[in-house]
Design a protein around this motif. Structure first.
Motif: not given
Lengths: 454, 454
Positions: B336-340, B408-426
């Protein structure tokens, strides 16, 4: 149709809708010296995000163009609202919603004046670095919409470096929150950067999360150096950069602008032909750096005076800050805004001299010499830019491109520079950018005729 | 169709086209621990811009997906090339085309390794600041395509702060030059920033104009401090930021990652439960700042050791740099690569502890504490991520968002995080971003299935 739009606006927005002659007249112009040929339908003074959303819903439903503006201090005509258009003003949205010293961020509304924000941030020991020369009268929202620069950019960055996130109302009234509150964030495409400098063509900025800095401790030292020619002054500024010293501010005034500023301020006339560099250093090493810069400038043939006193330094800089009013006192001005790699400063001044000779015009010029951004001023009388000025400006712009530079460093495209946009971008990129704008604004109601008008 | 594509590629690109089993196998995976379920059609080893253009013209004409890659060190699966796809490698495009010390810029090809570039820039007294932990093996092009971060970001910025312009080959093979060579430039929309972090979905980066810094003079001082709990270490890091001191590096390792790194390096086991902060200061005030930070960390309950010796400091940091191999030694990892926001570091570690408890998983975590970017590692055995890990990761991500953070702070979305992309962006912003990608790539041949796959 006009009646319908006004009726709809009044029904939903009531007292925010202003059709007084003074307001309509005011909305026709920015500080570019240019003015729309007719007045807009109405000025909507938005005070909330909902006001902006309601305006855009009505505009979208009726196909009415919307020109977003705030203080109207732009220099490219991007905020000029004309016939049949709604002027949407966010100038009254001035709240600071949050200041987080620990996270070095603030959340603000777009209408707050840059200097007002910084006055309030000072209480926290913080500041927002972008410092356009207009900072006392220009708004944060306008700074962002134009991608403004300023005097401190080489050391402290431009607007693009100082915005973490944006709240944006889209053409159809939907609100989207872009960007992050964290230092890092790469979720999806960087729409925050895309909106910065988009000049009202992609959406309406209704909120901004700003990246702040701590107030820099230490002295502020100021060096003024005069040179017999502008080329010598430009070469000296490149020598400072090449010496690896990073001034906070390094401003260059050529002989014509120095004379005009002295005249406006009632100062004794400068030595004929003399150009001036005004340099400031700050931070813990300010004095050491000032001494080193003074040495470089002397070696480059400058007559140098220096002060470690902050107030005395501000008095020296006041001459530079008087440039824009000094030009206004001479007539209308077409203000160019070319930016070149720093090593090309002297070569760009050679080009300006050539353009003056070949077109028979005078071009008083100031430059943010620390970052290679020049403001050649084409002064003329009357409402319309004479053809000889357009021709000279065209010649000048192409010279900047040849030197590896760009059409606009910090003012934007607006109306005044749209004729050259495709020349710099190339047709492929121009179309790509216009098509991206269409994704945001399929019906073309956001600031039509600006930036991407072919 | 496959035969057609291969035939076309071979006819036009000859020896650049590689269908050896080793090359195809290699192109299936990056460093995320994930791998495409089938091998790509071919690997094209582009050595020139024309090779890239030819590949994209063929891909465009035949509707063949293209996955751009270089060193394959990504951590989100964005460069994994699978069945029916062309793997377009720019790894062999390693030239430095220009270094301009006076303008503080370099023009490079995308395949040059970050550390190799910096080794060559050192001869000029210059450096490119982005320093992902992978810098010895990752390329500049990959750093840009992912919007990479690193250890030095809080003080010296991320990739987005260090790129002036990009040369990009579009989906149909046209070459577009975006951005500027000058410090300032606001001509049109900022497509350079849009391309940074676009993970191969908008175009292929074939050249980059990089913004350089002068090598920082002075000492590098290093402080290591151990704390009885990870929360205490996180709170101490926030105290450093809140004290207004700007370290160059501030890295946090929790007990599990500290143990794993010690084991990998053959060091004595650390005190059970102990977490560690490793902090570096640099520049003229390095020693003063190091002393001040040591004081803050002691006051926050840390056991502090410090050195003014650069090499000794690097030995202390080597433990942190061993984190990724240490995790690999334990199994596959979902990183994971969360940034707060920095003030939320301790709260985020509380959330990680909660997720560990509630989901019954262990999550060794390191953090770039200076900028609030955390790397929780979900270690598992076998090829596929178990559901319990996805669930825990989901919980963790939502916690980061609640704290004002990002996926994601620095790794990007790629395959692994695409399932959450819309959750963050709306949903509205997700669609806007996808539609922008379609402007660049109407047929959807650029890295399909990555980032914007719904």
């Amino acid at each position: 149709m006009t009646g319908d739009v006004l009726g709809l606006l009044r029904a939903e927005l009531g007292a925010q809708v202003d059709t007084s002659p003074a307001a309509l007249e005011d909305a026709r112009a920015d500080k570019s010296g240019h003015r729309a040929s007719a007045a807009p339908l109405a000025v909507v003074h938005a005070e909330t995000v909902e006001h902006v959303q309601a305006t855009l819903r009505i505009a979208s439903a009726t196909g009415t163009p919307v020109v977003t503006r705030a203080a109207g201090t732009g220099l490219a005509g991007a905020a000029n609202a004309g016939g049949g258009e709604i002027a949407l003003s966010v100038r009254r949205m001035t709240r600071i919603l949050e200041v987080s010293p620990d996270d070095l961020l603030a959340v603000v509304e777009p209408g707050i004046v840059n200097a007002d924000l910084n006055a309030q941030l000072a209480a926290y020991g913080l500041w927002w670095a972008p410092d356009p020369a207009s900072r006392a009268i220009s708004t944060v929202g306008g700074n962002i919409a134009t991608g403004a620069g300023g005097l401190l950019c080489a050391k402290y960055g431009v607007v693009r470096d100082a915005v973490l996130g944006l709240d944006v109302v889209l053409a159809d009234g939907r609100l989207v929150r872009m960007g992050h509150r964290s230092v890092k964030g790469v979720t999806g495409l960087d729409l925050t950067s895309l909106l910065i400098g988009s000049e009202g063509t992609l959406g309406v900025i209704v909120g901004a999360t700003l990246k702040l800095r701590r107030v820099v401790p230490g002295d502020v030292c100021t060096i003024a150096a005069t040179f017999p020619t502008v080329r010598a002054a430009a070469a000296a500024s490149s020598a400072v950069t090449a010496a690896g010293i990073q001034p906070a501010i390094m401003e260059l005034m050529d002989a014509a602008s120095l004379s005009a500023a002295h005249a406006l301020l009632g100062l004794p006339a400068p030595t004929p032909g003399a150009s001036q560099l005004t340099v400031q250093t700050d931070g813990p090493a300010a004095r050491t750096e000032a001494d080193a810069i003074a040495e470089v400038l002397s070696a480059a043939g400058g007559t140098v005076s220096a002060t470690y006193d902050r107030d005395e330094g501000e008095r020296l800089l006041a001459i530079r800050r008087a440039m824009h009013p000094a030009m206004e006192s001479l007539g209308n001005a077409l203000i160019e805004d070319v930016s070149v790699p720093r090593s090309q400063m002297a070569a760009m001044f050679d080009e300006i001299a050539r353009v003056e000779r070949e077109h028979g015009v005078e071009i008083p010029t100031v430059a943010h010499a620390g970052d290679g951004n020049l403001h050649p001023n084409f002064v003329f009388q009357g409402e319309d830019v004479p053809q000889v000025i357009w021709d000279a400006a065209d010649d000048l712009f192409r010279a900047a491109i040849r030197l590896g530079g760009t059409l606009t460093g910090e003012h934007g495209i607006g109306l005044l520079k749209r004729r050259w946009l495709a020349d710099e971008l190339g047709d492929d990129q121009w179309r790509l950018q216009r098509d991206i704008a269409r994704v945001f604004d399929p019906a073309g109601i956001l600031n039509p005729g600006k930036v991407f008008e072919a």
